[in-house]
Design a protein around this motif. Structure first.
Motif, PDB file in Angstrom:
ATOM      1  N   PHE A  23       0.890  -1.214  -0.086  1.00 49.60           N
ATOM      2  CA  PHE A  23      -0.068   0.211  -0.013  1.00 49.60           C
ATOM      3  C   PHE A  23       0.984   1.148   0.001  1.00 49.60           C
ATOM      4  O   PHE A  23       2.181   0.929   0.057  1.00 49.60           O
ATOM      5  CB  PHE A  23      -0.764   0.026   1.079  1.00 49.60           C
TER       6      PHE A  23
ATOM      7  N   ALA B 171      -5.205  -2.355  -2.551  1.00 50.46           N
ATOM      8  CA  ALA B 171      -3.491  -2.706  -2.857  1.00 50.46           C
ATOM      9  C   ALA B 171      -3.061  -1.974  -3.825  1.00 50.46           C
ATOM     10  O   ALA B 171      -3.768  -1.717  -4.933  1.00 50.46           O
ATOM     11  CB  ALA B 171      -3.530  -4.159  -2.901  1.00 50.46           C
TER      12      ALA B 171
ATOM     13  N   CYS C  97      -3.886  -4.793   6.674  1.00 51.24           N
ATOM     14  CA  CYS C  97      -4.069  -5.611   5.513  1.00 51.24           C
ATOM     15  C   CYS C  97      -5.126  -6.916   5.867  1.00 51.24           C
ATOM     16  O   CYS C  97      -4.661  -7.462   6.857  1.00 51.24           O
ATOM     17  CB  CYS C  97      -2.803  -6.168   4.902  1.00 51.24           C
TER      18      CYS C  97
ATOM     19  N   GLY D 154       0.888  -2.847   5.245  1.00 52.95           N
ATOM     20  CA  GLY D 154      -0.051  -3.290   6.107  1.00 52.95           C
ATOM     21  C   GLY D 154      -0.385  -4.099   7.071  1.00 52.95           C
ATOM     22  O   GLY D 154      -1.061  -4.861   7.491  1.00 52.95           O
TER      23      GLY D 154
ATOM     24  N   GLU E 214      -7.838   1.360   2.152  1.00 52.04           N
ATOM     25  CA  GLU E 214      -6.984   1.791   0.948  1.00 52.04           C
ATOM     26  C   GLU E 214      -6.879   0.446  -0.025  1.00 52.04           C
ATOM     27  O   GLU E 214      -6.468  -0.619   0.748  1.00 52.04           O
ATOM     28  CB  GLU E 214      -5.530   2.224   1.207  1.00 52.04           C
TER      29      GLU E 214
END
Length: 196
Positions: free
Chosen positions: A2, A86, A47, A100, A84
């Motif tokens: 990210f 990837a 993540c 993440g 957000e």
């Protein structure tokens, strides 16, 4: 991977403990026709993998380990969440390289207006504070920020009006706990020094 540039503020629409993990459903403005099952999305810097999706929402499952080391254990229905997708090869890297993987949870000590911006001071958990450097990068709730100053385990960041308005950071107040990810370069340099 990210970049720490939030592209949507979603909202928790459901929380359920399953026989496997905790399941969160997240309302989003993302075009979910372009989000595959199995895709990675950063949630407040963490993540997570999309396991199901519907009209305007998707679901993720969160392990006990993730709940133990992030703020996700505190999430309830209605909570806003920085999101957000990837990064893709060739995307603009507007923030910094973000994995993440949350390194720890910090505590907001103060929020002060400074011109049109807001100066925020955060206490980092020990020993994570060793990896935070002035003018280095840090991710707070999934947002890529520049560290302004560091004093022992407390660091300061400056939030411009745009960041304050389009992310969940505009809701920060003393006592709020935030997910932190240190700069990836600092992490590897520290590991190299430990093993050299």
């Amino acid at each position: 991977m990210f970049t720490g540039i939030v592209t949507d503020v979603g909202r928790v629409r459901a929380v359920r403990q399953t026989d496997r993990d905790r399941r969160f459903e997240i309302d989003t403005a993302f075009d979910l026709s372009t989000v595959d099952i199995g895709a990675s999305i950063a949630h407040a810097g963490c993540c997570l993998t999309v396991v199901e999706k519907g009209q305007g929402w998707f679901a993720v499952e969160v392990s006990g380990e993730t709940l133990a080391v992030t703020t996700l254990d505190e999430w309830t229905v209605g909570r806003p969440v920085n999101l957000e997708r990837a990064a893709r090869v060739g995307d603009e890297l507007g923030g910094h390289i973000v994995s993440g993987h949350v390194d720890g949870v910090g505590e907001v000590l103060s929020v002060a207006e400074e011109g049109g911006s807001h100066r925020v001071r955060i206490r980092a958990p020990r020993p994570l504070h060793r990896y935070i450097a002035p003018k280095g990068s840090i991710t707070v709730e999934g947002v890529s920020l520049t560290v302004n100053e560091v004093e022992d385990d407390v660091f300061g960041v400056n939030l411009i009006p745009h960041t304050w308005e389009v992310t969940t950071l505009g809701r920060l107040a003393p006592g709020v706990r935030v997910n932190l990810e240190i700069d990836m370069l600092a992490r590897y340099l520290a590991r190299w020094r430990e093993t050299a």
